[in-house]
Design a protein around this motif. Sequence first.
Motif, PDB file in Angstrom:
ATOM      1  N   ALA A   9       0.834  -1.202   0.000  1.00 42.42           N
ATOM      2  CA  ALA A   9       0.000   0.000   0.000  1.00 42.42           C
ATOM      3  C   ALA A   9       0.866   1.248   0.000  1.00 42.42           C
ATOM      4  O   ALA A   9       1.989   1.235   0.507  1.00 42.42           O
ATOM      5  CB  ALA A   9      -0.917   0.013   1.220  1.00 42.42           C
ATOM      6  N   VAL A  10       0.317   2.296  -0.607  1.00 38.82           N
ATOM      7  CA  VAL A  10       0.966   3.606  -0.626  1.00 38.82           C
ATOM      8  C   VAL A  10      -0.080   4.653  -0.270  1.00 38.82           C
ATOM      9  O   VAL A  10      -1.285   4.411  -0.406  1.00 38.82           O
ATOM     10  CB  VAL A  10       1.590   3.921  -2.004  1.00 38.82           C
ATOM     11  CG1 VAL A  10       2.726   2.967  -2.315  1.00 38.82           C
ATOM     12  CG2 VAL A  10       0.554   3.888  -3.105  1.00 38.82           C
ATOM     13  N   THR A  11       0.358   5.819   0.176  1.00 29.33           N
ATOM     14  CA  THR A  11      -0.583   6.877   0.537  1.00 29.33           C
ATOM     15  C   THR A  11      -1.052   7.686  -0.665  1.00 29.33           C
ATOM     16  O   THR A  11      -2.000   8.444  -0.546  1.00 29.33           O
ATOM     17  CB  THR A  11       0.018   7.830   1.595  1.00 29.33           C
ATOM     18  OG1 THR A  11       1.214   8.404   1.079  1.00 29.33           O
ATOM     19  CG2 THR A  11       0.293   7.094   2.888  1.00 29.33           C
ATOM     20  N   ALA A  12      -0.411   7.528  -1.807  1.00 29.54           N
ATOM     21  CA  ALA A  12      -0.844   8.242  -3.013  1.00 29.54           C
ATOM     22  C   ALA A  12      -2.230   7.747  -3.420  1.00 29.54           C
ATOM     23  O   ALA A  12      -2.575   6.591  -3.217  1.00 29.54           O
ATOM     24  CB  ALA A  12       0.157   8.012  -4.145  1.00 29.54           C
ATOM     25  N   ASP A  13      -3.016   8.644  -4.026  1.00 31.82           N
ATOM     26  CA  ASP A  13      -4.354   8.246  -4.443  1.00 31.82           C
ATOM     27  C   ASP A  13      -4.276   7.388  -5.705  1.00 31.82           C
ATOM     28  O   ASP A  13      -3.281   7.424  -6.429  1.00 31.82           O
ATOM     29  CB  ASP A  13      -5.267   9.467  -4.616  1.00 31.82           C
ATOM     30  CG  ASP A  13      -4.863  10.339  -5.779  1.00 31.82           C
ATOM     31  OD1 ASP A  13      -4.920   9.866  -6.933  1.00 31.82           O
ATOM     32  OD2 ASP A  13      -4.493  11.503  -5.546  1.00 31.82           O
ATOM     33  N   PRO A  14      -5.325   6.601  -5.975  1.00 31.29           N
ATOM     34  CA  PRO A  14      -5.285   5.673  -7.111  1.00 31.29           C
ATOM     35  C   PRO A  14      -4.998   6.340  -8.452  1.00 31.29           C
ATOM     36  O   PRO A  14      -4.297   5.763  -9.285  1.00 31.29           O
ATOM     37  CB  PRO A  14      -6.685   5.039  -7.102  1.00 31.29           C
ATOM     38  CG  PRO A  14      -7.127   5.139  -5.683  1.00 31.29           C
ATOM     39  CD  PRO A  14      -6.542   6.435  -5.171  1.00 31.29           C
TER      40      PRO A  14
END
Length: 165
Positions: A9-14
């Motif tokens: 997971a990453v905090t950037a939006d999809p």
Amino acid sequence: MIVVERTFAVTADPGAVLAYLRDFANAQEWDPSARSTHRLGAGPIAPGAHWRHVRKLLGVTAELTYTLIVADPGRLVFQGRSEGATCVDTVMLGPAAGGTRVYYRSEIEMHGLAKLATPVMRAEIEKLASGSVAAVTAALEGTAVHRRFGAATPNRLTAPLEETG
């Protein structure tokens, strides 16, 4: 055949994640084996777009031509071909708390004499996949990606949720 899968997971939006990963030229930022990656042709990045990807694995340099096969809102599929191998890389995106969950699967079929190196390549590709997760996470969490693709400013580095494969 070699199959490697990772989920993280990453905090950037999809949208930012999709835009970044859709341009395979960015692979030189996150693929530890990449020596150079350049787009072939011009125009929008859509199915049919091609990239020249030069990588070095176990001391051997190989050139692959990658083609974007599928570009859906939550799924990308690339196919890479060289004399010694065919790769199919699938990326699927989904929501995660505070960002995006990324699922990555790479299927690599060695050809000809290169097939004899499959057991050794499997171990090396597993190591590279783990390094790629760390590198792509760092790239997607970086402020440059957030500025380029319109994502919110990151507030933390997200560790991989799980690793499979």
